[in-house]
Design a protein around this motif. Sequence first.
Motif, PDB file in Angstrom:
ATOM      1  N   LEU A   5       0.840  -1.195   0.000  1.00  0.00           N
ATOM      2  CA  LEU A   5       0.000   0.000   0.000  1.00  0.00           C
ATOM      3  C   LEU A   5       0.875   1.245   0.000  1.00  0.00           C
ATOM      4  CD1 LEU A   5      -2.631  -1.088   2.674  1.00  0.00           C
ATOM      5  CD2 LEU A   5      -2.815  -1.236   0.184  1.00  0.00           C
ATOM      6  N   LEU A   6       0.337   2.329  -0.533  1.00  0.00           N
ATOM      7  CA  LEU A   6       1.073   3.602  -0.493  1.00  0.00           C
ATOM      8  C   LEU A   6       1.401   3.907   0.965  1.00  0.00           C
ATOM      9  CD1 LEU A   6      -0.851   5.835  -3.078  1.00  0.00           C
ATOM     10  CD2 LEU A   6       1.139   4.353  -3.443  1.00  0.00           C
ATOM     11  N   GLN A 138      12.786   8.733  -0.263  1.00  0.00           N
ATOM     12  CA  GLN A 138      14.038   8.654   0.501  1.00  0.00           C
ATOM     13  C   GLN A 138      13.818   8.024   1.877  1.00  0.00           C
ATOM     14  OE1 GLN A 138      14.836  12.874  -0.272  1.00  0.00           O
ATOM     15  NE2 GLN A 138      16.916  12.249  -0.786  1.00  0.00           N
ATOM     16  N   ASP A 139      12.538   8.028   2.333  1.00  0.00           N
ATOM     17  CA  ASP A 139      12.217   7.374   3.608  1.00  0.00           C
ATOM     18  C   ASP A 139      11.934   5.882   3.422  1.00  0.00           C
ATOM     19  OD1 ASP A 139       9.851   7.526   2.224  1.00  0.00           O
ATOM     20  OD2 ASP A 139       8.783   8.739   3.702  1.00  0.00           O
ATOM     21  N   LYS A 140      12.193   5.357   2.198  1.00  0.00           N
ATOM     22  CA  LYS A 140      12.018   3.925   1.850  1.00  0.00           C
ATOM     23  C   LYS A 140      10.548   3.525   1.787  1.00  0.00           C
ATOM     24  CE  LYS A 140      16.560   3.282   2.342  1.00  0.00           C
ATOM     25  NZ  LYS A 140      16.995   4.668   2.460  1.00  0.00           N
ATOM     26  N   LYS A 141       9.654   4.518   1.756  1.00  0.00           N
ATOM     27  CA  LYS A 141       8.227   4.191   1.685  1.00  0.00           C
ATOM     28  C   LYS A 141       7.721   4.272   0.256  1.00  0.00           C
ATOM     29  CE  LYS A 141       7.155   5.457   6.396  1.00  0.00           C
ATOM     30  NZ  LYS A 141       6.548   6.430   7.294  1.00  0.00           N
ATOM     31  N   LEU A 142       6.702   3.443  -0.034  1.00  0.00           N
ATOM     32  CA  LEU A 142       6.124   3.416  -1.374  1.00  0.00           C
ATOM     33  C   LEU A 142       5.320   4.699  -1.605  1.00  0.00           C
ATOM     34  CD1 LEU A 142       5.568   1.837  -3.995  1.00  0.00           C
ATOM     35  CD2 LEU A 142       3.533   0.904  -2.880  1.00  0.00           C
ATOM     36  N   LYS A 143       5.689   5.437  -2.658  1.00  0.00           N
ATOM     37  CA  LYS A 143       5.014   6.706  -2.970  1.00  0.00           C
ATOM     38  C   LYS A 143       4.040   6.557  -4.120  1.00  0.00           C
ATOM     39  CE  LYS A 143       7.577   8.746   0.043  1.00  0.00           C
ATOM     40  NZ  LYS A 143       6.999   9.054   1.355  1.00  0.00           N
TER      41      LYS A 143
END
Length: 223
Positions: A5-6, A138-143
């Motif tokens: 998920l985003l 950059q926070d390694k989260k899915l955008k």
Amino acid sequence: MPGLLLGDVFPNFEAETTKGKIKFHDFLGDSWGILFSHPSDYTPVCTTELGRAAKLSDEFSRRNVKMIALSIDSLEDHHGWTKDILAYNNEESGCAFPFPIIADNQRELAVALGMLDPNEKDKDGMPLTARCVFVIGQDKKLKLSLLYPATTGRNFDEILRVVDSLQLTAKNRVATPADWQPGERVMVPPNIPEEEAAAMFPAGVYTKELPSERKYLRYTPQP
Ligand code: BEZ
């Protein structure tokens, strides 16, 4: 079952690639990332896609985005096929291919990341990977994620455009309208009250009059 998920932290997987073994988060470092899958090596649409992606690799680097591709073929196939892609781009055969390609011949990563297309099968009846795109911040989260079937090649100019929007909206409380291009006016999100918006955007806020008389369609120059 929902896939990624985003906002989810992207899995820190390990993989064999054409540029050596990687651990994904270490590979990204403090860059943004784009991970994109394609159905199969030595296929026509995939060759045009990776050719286009390779041509745009300097544009992605300029935006601090590391690129990495994936398919369910072997490293040997990837190495052979990248020579064809360079030739398709009319580039010297000795040129280095600009980004790594993951060899996921056991389909482990493709399954874990929800990349398989059950409707598109190889000669043995096994599902191929769809054309997935994941943009990671950059926070390694899915955008952002995109999912195309094998028969529709992606538009890599559009992928650059969404990276521009994601990077702009990560830094500024704005949103980008349909077909937005860098430099064009942007939109003030509806959850910012009028007085706050005026203070927040000193370049001015223009509100479009609408039949509903609701003042939600607000533009401001790109910060
Ligand atoms: C292609 O890349 O051309 C392709 C791959 C699998 C199915 C259809 C097209």
